[in-house]
Design a protein around this motif. Structure first.
Motif, PDB file in Angstrom:
ATOM      1  N   ASP A   1     -15.001  10.084  75.359  1.00 37.15           N
ATOM      2  CA  ASP A   1     -14.252  11.317  75.121  1.00 37.15           C
ATOM      3  C   ASP A   1     -12.801  11.092  74.707  1.00 37.15           C
ATOM      4  OD1 ASP A   1     -16.435  12.921  75.810  1.00 37.15           O
ATOM      5  OD2 ASP A   1     -15.963  12.757  77.951  1.00 37.15           O
ATOM      6  N   ASP A   2     -12.278   9.847  74.887  1.00 40.59           N
ATOM      7  CA  ASP A   2     -10.856   9.667  74.592  1.00 40.59           C
ATOM      8  C   ASP A   2     -10.595   8.971  73.258  1.00 40.59           C
ATOM      9  OD1 ASP A   2     -11.300   6.955  74.973  1.00 40.59           O
ATOM     10  OD2 ASP A   2     -10.229   6.846  76.884  1.00 40.59           O
ATOM     11  N   GLY A   3     -11.651   8.433  72.625  1.00 40.62           N
ATOM     12  CA  GLY A   3     -11.494   7.838  71.305  1.00 40.62           C
ATOM     13  C   GLY A   3     -10.701   6.555  71.281  1.00 40.62           C
ATOM     14  N   ALA A   4     -10.473   5.924  72.434  1.00 37.27           N
ATOM     15  CA  ALA A   4      -9.641   4.726  72.477  1.00 37.27           C
ATOM     16  C   ALA A   4     -10.401   3.459  72.114  1.00 37.27           C
ATOM     17  CB  ALA A   4      -9.023   4.571  73.874  1.00 37.27           C
ATOM     18  N   GLY A   5     -11.719   3.519  72.050  1.00 36.41           N
ATOM     19  CA  GLY A   5     -12.502   2.337  71.716  1.00 36.41           C
ATOM     20  C   GLY A   5     -12.768   1.469  72.936  1.00 36.41           C
ATOM     21  N   GLU A   6     -13.312   0.292  72.676  1.00 33.61           N
ATOM     22  CA  GLU A   6     -13.717  -0.604  73.752  1.00 33.61           C
ATOM     23  C   GLU A   6     -12.542  -1.444  74.249  1.00 33.61           C
ATOM     24  OE1 GLU A   6     -16.879  -2.909  72.137  1.00 33.61           O
ATOM     25  OE2 GLU A   6     -18.307  -1.241  72.106  1.00 33.61           O
ATOM     26  N   ILE A   7     -12.473  -1.619  75.569  1.00 35.49           N
ATOM     27  CA  ILE A   7     -11.445  -2.437  76.208  1.00 35.49           C
ATOM     28  C   ILE A   7     -12.146  -3.531  76.994  1.00 35.49           C
ATOM     29  CG2 ILE A   7      -9.526  -2.469  77.848  1.00 35.49           C
ATOM     30  CD1 ILE A   7      -9.136   0.525  77.223  1.00 35.49           C
ATOM     31  N   ALA A   8     -11.796  -4.780  76.748  1.00 37.74           N
ATOM     32  CA  ALA A   8     -12.436  -5.900  77.423  1.00 37.74           C
ATOM     33  C   ALA A   8     -12.261  -5.788  78.935  1.00 37.74           C
ATOM     34  CB  ALA A   8     -11.859  -7.225  76.918  1.00 37.74           C
ATOM     35  N   ASP A   9     -13.292  -6.175  79.654  1.00 42.41           N
ATOM     36  CA  ASP A   9     -13.268  -6.155  81.109  1.00 42.41           C
ATOM     37  C   ASP A   9     -13.428  -7.595  81.603  1.00 42.41           C
ATOM     38  OD1 ASP A   9     -13.609  -5.803  83.810  1.00 42.41           O
ATOM     39  OD2 ASP A   9     -15.010  -4.143  83.641  1.00 42.41           O
ATOM     40  N   PRO A  10     -12.349  -8.374  81.642  1.00 49.43           N
ATOM     41  CA  PRO A  10     -12.468  -9.795  81.999  1.00 49.43           C
ATOM     42  C   PRO A  10     -12.946 -10.017  83.418  1.00 49.43           C
ATOM     43  CG  PRO A  10     -10.161  -9.134  81.855  1.00 49.43           C
ATOM     44  CD  PRO A  10     -10.960  -7.999  81.323  1.00 49.43           C
ATOM     45  N   ARG A  11     -12.642  -9.094  84.318  1.00 44.89           N
ATOM     46  CA  ARG A  11     -13.087  -9.268  85.701  1.00 44.89           C
ATOM     47  C   ARG A  11     -14.610  -9.257  85.789  1.00 44.89           C
ATOM     48  NH1 ARG A  11     -11.517  -5.473  90.937  1.00 44.89           N
ATOM     49  NH2 ARG A  11     -12.800  -6.610  92.456  1.00 44.89           N
ATOM     50  N   ALA A  12     -15.238  -8.298  85.116  1.00 47.62           N
ATOM     51  CA  ALA A  12     -16.700  -8.243  85.110  1.00 47.62           C
ATOM     52  C   ALA A  12     -17.277  -9.449  84.386  1.00 47.62           C
ATOM     53  CB  ALA A  12     -17.171  -6.943  84.464  1.00 47.62           C
ATOM     54  N   SER A  13     -16.658  -9.824  83.266  1.00 51.20           N
ATOM     55  CA  SER A  13     -17.164 -10.960  82.496  1.00 51.20           C
ATOM     56  C   SER A  13     -17.106 -12.248  83.297  1.00 51.20           C
ATOM     57  CB  SER A  13     -16.367 -11.114  81.196  1.00 51.20           C
ATOM     58  OG  SER A  13     -16.516  -9.971  80.375  1.00 51.20           O
ATOM     59  N   SER A  14     -16.106 -12.393  84.159  1.00 45.54           N
ATOM     60  CA  SER A  14     -15.952 -13.622  84.937  1.00 45.54           C
ATOM     61  C   SER A  14     -17.053 -13.790  85.963  1.00 45.54           C
ATOM     62  CB  SER A  14     -14.583 -13.646  85.626  1.00 45.54           C
ATOM     63  OG  SER A  14     -14.511 -12.651  86.644  1.00 45.54           O
ATOM     64  N   ARG A  15     -17.733 -12.710  86.326  1.00 43.82           N
ATOM     65  CA  ARG A  15     -18.803 -12.797  87.326  1.00 43.82           C
ATOM     66  C   ARG A  15     -20.153 -13.101  86.704  1.00 43.82           C
ATOM     67  NH1 ARG A  15     -20.099  -8.500  90.647  1.00 43.82           N
ATOM     68  NH2 ARG A  15     -20.651 -10.062  92.204  1.00 43.82           N
ATOM     69  N   PHE A  16     -20.223 -13.147  85.386  1.00 46.60           N
ATOM     70  CA  PHE A  16     -21.490 -13.384  84.707  1.00 46.60           C
ATOM     71  C   PHE A  16     -21.931 -14.825  84.906  1.00 46.60           C
ATOM     72  CE2 PHE A  16     -23.445 -15.043  80.741  1.00 46.60           C
ATOM     73  CZ  PHE A  16     -24.665 -14.399  80.848  1.00 46.60           C
ATOM     74  N   PRO A  17     -23.108 -15.059  85.500  1.00 45.55           N
ATOM     75  CA  PRO A  17     -23.567 -16.439  85.717  1.00 45.55           C
ATOM     76  C   PRO A  17     -24.252 -17.006  84.485  1.00 45.55           C
ATOM     77  CG  PRO A  17     -25.121 -14.910  86.710  1.00 45.55           C
ATOM     78  CD  PRO A  17     -24.022 -14.073  86.094  1.00 45.55           C
ATOM     79  N   ARG A  18     -23.808 -18.168  84.060  1.00 40.88           N
ATOM     80  CA  ARG A  18     -24.436 -18.796  82.899  1.00 40.88           C
ATOM     81  C   ARG A  18     -25.809 -19.361  83.248  1.00 40.88           C
ATOM     82  NH1 ARG A  18     -25.026 -18.973  78.569  1.00 40.88           N
ATOM     83  NH2 ARG A  18     -24.351 -20.938  77.666  1.00 40.88           N
ATOM     84  N   ARG A  19     -25.866 -20.124  84.309  1.00 40.11           N
ATOM     85  CA  ARG A  19     -27.134 -20.750  84.679  1.00 40.11           C
ATOM     86  C   ARG A  19     -27.901 -19.861  85.645  1.00 40.11           C
ATOM     87  NH1 ARG A  19     -27.850 -25.771  82.956  1.00 40.11           N
ATOM     88  NH2 ARG A  19     -26.044 -26.885  82.119  1.00 40.11           N
ATOM     89  N   LEU A  20     -29.207 -19.836  85.465  1.00 37.45           N
ATOM     90  CA  LEU A  20     -30.052 -19.066  86.350  1.00 37.45           C
ATOM     91  C   LEU A  20     -30.643 -19.999  87.400  1.00 37.45           C
ATOM     92  CD1 LEU A  20     -31.943 -16.631  83.941  1.00 37.45           C
ATOM     93  CD2 LEU A  20     -30.008 -16.159  85.437  1.00 37.45           C
ATOM     94  N   THR A  21     -30.160 -19.847  88.613  1.00 34.56           N
ATOM     95  CA  THR A  21     -30.677 -20.548  89.774  1.00 34.56           C
ATOM     96  C   THR A  21     -30.951 -19.493  90.832  1.00 34.56           C
ATOM     97  OG1 THR A  21     -28.489 -20.836  90.763  1.00 34.56           O
ATOM     98  CG2 THR A  21     -29.243 -22.557  89.230  1.00 34.56           C
TER      99      THR A  21
END
Length: 251
Positions: A122-142
């Motif tokens: 609704d605000d038209g500002a576009g996408e803003i990166a969310d580094p905090r969420a991205s940092s929790r993404f696990p690369r390896r699946l264990t």
């Protein structure tokens, strides 16, 4: 190689086009898009039906994971990726998969990178990166990463044989079915290969399921569903000792 991309959707008329465009932009005529609609009433079905690049499957009343299972069963390609209706595939993702796929006969999962952005439609500002969420993404699946980190199921490209080998999403779990499915893949020693490319972008917004799920982490339904998942796998006894220790700690 051909791909099936499955997009479960419910009332995303203003966002489904972005998801569809992100897939079609990467197609070289080898991608089928299956949109499984749970009974939208906002014109979503009309948006999908107006396009020639997607197949609409009406599944009124279906839950998220029931819709995904319907899409997997209907998929005609040997390689499957699932998208959120408000997310998008990253540019170049399918080219990376084409390069990475091997000639081996074993079932496999390719896991790329995921990014997280936030936006308000609704605000038209576009996408803003969310580094905090991205940092929790696990690369390896264990067992540990699947249990204790966000599962990020959309960052995986799955050979259809994996679903035949370990089964579909368990629809008893309305919240944890993606985590439980990945746990089954790890326990079954499915071959999981890492690729370095960004393959998926999660787009968090005020009405997104992802944001609501994160906010509900302390809710009883989340807690008890995950307890049931851990107890079920501990009782089955199929996990190796290291995975059992992780399950017990998670419990």
């Amino acid at each position: 190689m051909t791909f099936s991309v499955i997009i479960p959707v419910l009332n995303r008329a203003t966002m489904i086009g972005t998801a569809l465009d992100s897939v079609r932009a990467q197609s070289t005529g080898d991608v089928e898009i299956l949109v499984v609609d749970g009974g939208s009433s906002d014109g979503t079905q009309d948006v999908v039906a107006s396009r020639s690049d997607a197949r609409l499957i009406a599944a009124p009343g279906s839950t998220l994971y029931a819709a995904l299972n319907i899409g997997v069963a209907a998929a005609r390609a040997p390689v499957i990726q699932q998208h959120k209706s408000d997310g998008r595939g990253a540019s170049g993702a399918m080219s990376a998969v084409r390069r990475a796929q091997g000639a081996g006969q074993r079932a496999w999962v390719l896991r790329g990178r995921a990014a997280y952005v936030r936006f308000d439609p609704d605000d038209g500002a576009g996408e803003i990166a969310d580094p905090r969420a991205s940092s929790r993404f696990p690369r390896r699946l264990t067992a540990a990463s699947v249990l204790f980190r966000p599962p990020a199921i959309n960052a995986n490209i799955v050979h259809a044989d994996v679903y035949r080998r370990i089964g579909p999403y368990d629809e008893r779990y309305r919240i944890a079915a993606d985590r439980e499915w990945l746990l089954r893949a790890v326990i079954a020693n499915v071959e999981i290969r890492l690729i370095e490319e960004l393959v998926y972008v999660y787009r968090g917004h005020p009405g997104s399921l992802t944001m609501r799920e994160q906010a509900a982490k302390g809710a009883e339904d989340w807690v008890f569903e995950h307890l049931e998942m851990a107890e079920t796998h501990l009782a089955a006894g199929e996990a190796l000792p290291s995975a059992r220790r992780r399950l017990a700690a998670f419990h």
